[in-house]
Design an enzyme around this catalytic site. Structure first.
Site, PDB file in Angstrom:
ATOM      1  N   ASP A   1      35.457  37.592  33.631  1.00  0.00           N
ATOM      2  CA  ASP A   1      36.384  36.477  33.606  1.00  0.00           C
ATOM      3  C   ASP A   1      35.546  35.235  33.306  1.00  0.00           C
ATOM      4  O   ASP A   1      34.356  35.193  33.615  1.00  0.00           O
ATOM      5  CB  ASP A   1      37.064  36.361  34.980  1.00  0.00           C
ATOM      6  CG  ASP A   1      37.895  35.116  35.103  1.00  0.00           C
ATOM      7  OD1 ASP A   1      38.787  34.897  34.255  1.00  0.00           O
ATOM      8  OD2 ASP A   1      37.651  34.342  36.055  1.00  0.00           O
TER       9      ASP A   1
ATOM     10  N   ASP B   1      31.887  27.293  36.388  1.00  0.00           N
ATOM     11  CA  ASP B   1      32.690  26.621  37.406  1.00  0.00           C
ATOM     12  C   ASP B   1      34.119  26.461  36.897  1.00  0.00           C
ATOM     13  O   ASP B   1      34.341  26.183  35.717  1.00  0.00           O
ATOM     14  CB  ASP B   1      32.119  25.237  37.721  1.00  0.00           C
ATOM     15  CG  ASP B   1      30.802  25.298  38.469  1.00  0.00           C
ATOM     16  OD1 ASP B   1      30.487  26.350  39.066  1.00  0.00           O
ATOM     17  OD2 ASP B   1      30.080  24.285  38.456  1.00  0.00           O
TER      18      ASP B   1
ATOM     19  N   CYS C   1      44.016  35.075  26.723  1.00  0.00           N
ATOM     20  CA  CYS C   1      45.474  35.126  26.659  1.00  0.00           C
ATOM     21  C   CYS C   1      46.023  33.705  26.744  1.00  0.00           C
ATOM     22  O   CYS C   1      45.778  33.007  27.730  1.00  0.00           O
ATOM     23  CB  CYS C   1      46.015  35.974  27.810  1.00  0.00           C
ATOM     24  SG  CYS C   1      47.810  35.886  27.958  1.00  0.00           S
TER      25      CYS C   1
ATOM     26  N   ASP D   1      36.551  31.424  33.803  1.00  0.00           N
ATOM     27  CA  ASP D   1      36.643  30.306  34.742  1.00  0.00           C
ATOM     28  C   ASP D   1      36.578  30.788  36.188  1.00  0.00           C
ATOM     29  O   ASP D   1      37.368  31.622  36.615  1.00  0.00           O
ATOM     30  CB  ASP D   1      37.936  29.530  34.498  1.00  0.00           C
ATOM     31  CG  ASP D   1      38.024  29.023  33.069  1.00  0.00           C
ATOM     32  OD1 ASP D   1      37.014  28.510  32.552  1.00  0.00           O
ATOM     33  OD2 ASP D   1      39.102  29.166  32.452  1.00  0.00           O
TER      34      ASP D   1
END
Length: 177
Positions: A11, A18, A88, A13
């Protein structure tokens, strides 16, 4: 855990960098403390690395696709190249198959990297990341942040998929020092 994964997806974020909500400014990108070391360990092992990221700010009109691309480029400039990028642009109610916890991005990245979903690990900071891995038949590792809900941490701990940081995550996946 089972054998080492043949590819690892992260992932963006809250995991690699950060979390700055709806960030469209590359100058605000800050890698988390162990990101560079964790990615270096995987690259040294010859493991392809990808990114799977929900960017609902596009659907909400808070970000443009160009801003998302600019932030992604900054992440790559700071942390090195990634073999695959997926994001996405949809909102939670759009019914797409790509928005985590749906498996779409994980399945597409696995296909692009030439590995079966069961040979992929997904590392993230919230239940949606774990859910996408589960839905795709991939492995998951949760690296919590202050935004991670207590029940998500408890579930990951019970499943043996909890790590303190990204270096701990890659160690949990079998890529020790």
């Amino acid at each position: 855990m089972s054998a080492r994964p043949r590819a690892v997806l992260f992932d963006r974020d809250g995991t690699l960098v950060d979390d700055v909500p709806y960030n469209g400014d590359p100058d605000l990108v800050r890698p988390v403390p162990t990101a560079a070391a964790a990615l270096a360990r995987l690259r040294t092992a010859g493991v392809p690395i990808g990114v799977v990221s929900n960017q609902s700010g596009v659907a909400r009109g808070l970000l443009t696709t160009a801003q998302v691309a600019a932030v992604n480029e900054r992440v790559a400039a700071l942390l090195g190249p990634f073999a695959d990028w997926r994001w996405c642009p949809h909102g939670a109610g759009d019914g797409c198959t790509c928005r985590k916890p749906a498996p779409g991005m994980v399945l597409a990245a696995a296909a692009a990297l030439g590995v079966a979903p069961a040979e992929v690990a997904v590392v993230g900071d919230i239940a949606a990341d774990v859910g996408a891995a589960d839905a795709a038949g991939a492995r998951a590792v949760l690296v919590p942040t202050p935004a991670t809900r207590t029940e998500e941490v408890d579930d990951a701990r019970a499943r043996g998929i909890l790590a303190d940081d990204l270096l701990g995550a890659v160690e949990l996946l079998g890529f020790g020092a």
